[in-house]
Design an enzyme around this catalytic site. Structure first.
Site, short mmCIF file in Angstrom:
data_model
loop_
_atom_site.label_atom_id
_atom_site.label_comp_id
_atom_site.label_asym_id
_atom_site.label_seq_id
_atom_site.Cartn_x
_atom_site.Cartn_y
_atom_site.Cartn_z
N HIS A 217 19.27 26.09 41.24
CA HIS A 217 18.22 25.15 40.86
C HIS A 217 18.79 24.31 39.71
O HIS A 217 18.83 24.79 38.58
CB HIS A 217 16.97 25.85 40.40
CG HIS A 217 16.49 26.92 41.37
ND1 HIS A 217 17.05 28.18 41.47
CD2 HIS A 217 15.50 26.89 42.30
CE1 HIS A 217 16.42 28.89 42.40
NE2 HIS A 217 15.46 28.13 42.93
N HIS A 229 8.22 29.57 38.45
CA HIS A 229 7.04 29.58 39.31
C HIS A 229 5.76 29.59 38.48
O HIS A 229 4.68 29.26 38.99
CB HIS A 229 7.05 30.81 40.23
CG HIS A 229 8.12 30.76 41.28
ND1 HIS A 229 9.39 31.22 41.05
CD2 HIS A 229 8.10 30.29 42.55
CE1 HIS A 229 10.12 31.05 42.14
NE2 HIS A 229 9.36 30.49 43.07
N ASP A 299 12.35 21.03 43.48
CA ASP A 299 11.78 22.31 43.85
C ASP A 299 10.29 22.04 44.10
O ASP A 299 9.79 20.94 43.83
CB ASP A 299 11.99 23.32 42.72
CG ASP A 299 11.93 24.77 43.20
OD1 ASP A 299 11.47 25.01 44.33
OD2 ASP A 299 12.34 25.65 42.43
#
Length: 381
Positions: A217, A229, A299
């Protein structure tokens, strides 16, 4: 008088043909001279550019969205993709029990085989896998094994995906965790920059020609503790420190030919206070410093909403900001339903009309995505 003049001109013309008049430079090149003059070669028009130029702003907006809907119903999936979205990400709930059933679903997602969408999934293996029949080694094992085993595992994994009609794998974790307590540790391909770079290279080589490789990422979770998250992890690591450490696996993967680069929701505050997914500076670094010319994708933007930060509540605003920063594609998963992608597309169009998002930036993003879609079509012919 007119007849006399005409007669003189006729005589002069006859003498010139006979070679009796003094020579003078010819105003019109001879056939030989014309043959020697090179004909300008028309500048070839890039197919992706030509295709995007024929799109309306609304079509361009839809083409830079990768969304998803629940379930594995091919009819529902086809109806969703008939909206003209550029990609679809398969989550666990989208994957049926068998490869044949998944192939039926991905075929339904492809409304136009000449211009297929980017059908993607997170097939890292181990902790993060979508295909129940993928029992290949994951990073948890591969990080301690020779790089050739990483290449072989990702080559086999890419074949599983290709057989099921999945063209893009969000499967190569290029993050370098600082310690075993990191949430990304079991998913990372190495525990130091050089080891990670070797295995990232091997993974890209394994997938090459079978599945499109994604490095994630960017610019790297390792230096920024916390799970993106739920929060926006941050670090004070400087750009020079990053270049000497966390950058290495991404550089290696880019040099090996990875087609996509996924931007994480993490902030390197010494470089830019904004999360990398919304940072123009980090996109410049990827394009200009690392030479990445593929598709830059966020993302899941739903993760920004899940952070609880008020500034990131609006999925439309997040998507516009992500595109303006330099992303070519926005991903919508958490918190999304069947209408979210259409709402975001409409918001992107409004942003272009209001001058918030430059029309050229949207066109550039759409061209990057279209180029990859055409490449997939060429592979499958």
């Amino acid at each position: 008088m007119r007849r006399t003049m005409l007669g003189v001109l006729a005589v002069v013309a006859m003498l010139a043909v006979a070679g009796c008049t003094p020579s003078a430079p010819s105003a019109v090149p001879s056939r030989t001279q014309q043959a020697r003059t090179p004909t300008p070669t028309p500048t070839p028009v890039d197919p992706a550019t030509a295709l995007v130029e024929r799109m309306s702003v609304a079509q361009q907006a839809r083409s830079v969205i990768m969304g998803t809907i629940p379930g594995a119903d091919p009819v529902a999936a086809r109806g969703y993709m008939a909206g003209g979205f550029g990609g679809f990400i398969l989550m666990s709930g989208n994957v049926p029990a068998t490869p044949a059933q998944l192939k039926e679903l991905t075929t339904a997602l492809t409304v136009d085989p000449a211009f297929p969408p980017l059908i993607a999934t997170d097939e890292e293996g181990g902790v993060v896998r979508r295909l129940p029949w993928d029992d290949l080694p994951s990073a948890k094992v591969l990080k301690t094994r020779p790089p050739v085993e990483t290449r072989d595992a990702f080559a086999a994994r890419a074949r599983l995906l290709a057989d099921a009609g999945v063209a893009v794998n969000f499967g190569i974790v290029a993050d370098v965790p600082r310690d075993s307590a990191s949430f990304i540790h079991s998913r990372a391909l190495g525990t130091d920059p050089d080891a990670a770079a070797q295995r990232v290279t091997a993974a890209v080589q394994g997938e090459q020609g079978t599945a499109m490789s994604t490095l994630k990422h960017f610019p790297g979770h390792g230096a920024a503790p916390g799970d993106s998250h739920h929060v926006i992890p941050s670090t004070t690591e400087t750009l020079d420190q990053w270049r000497a450490s966390d950058a290495k696996p991404f550089e290696a993967g880019i040099d090996s030919g990875a087609e996509l680069l996924m931007f994480g929701h993490l902030a390197y505050t010494a470089v830019d206070a904004a999360p990398a997914s919304l940072s123009a500076r980090w996109h410049e670094i990827a394009r200009d410093d690392l030479g990445f010319d593929g598709v830059m994708i966020t993302d899941d933007l739903g993760m920004l909403q899940s952070s609880g930060i008020p500034a990131y509540r609006d999925p439309v605003q997040n998507s516009v900001a992500a595109l303006a920063a330099g992303n070519d594609m926005v991903m919508l998963v958490a918190g999304s339903d069947a209408q979210t992608a259409s709402q975001v597309a409409a918001g992107i169009v409004t942003a272009v009309e209001d001058g918030v998002l430059p029309a050229r930036r949207l066109q550039d993003a759409a061209e990057h995505v279209a180029s990859l879609r055409l490449e997939i079509a060429a592979r499958e012919r």
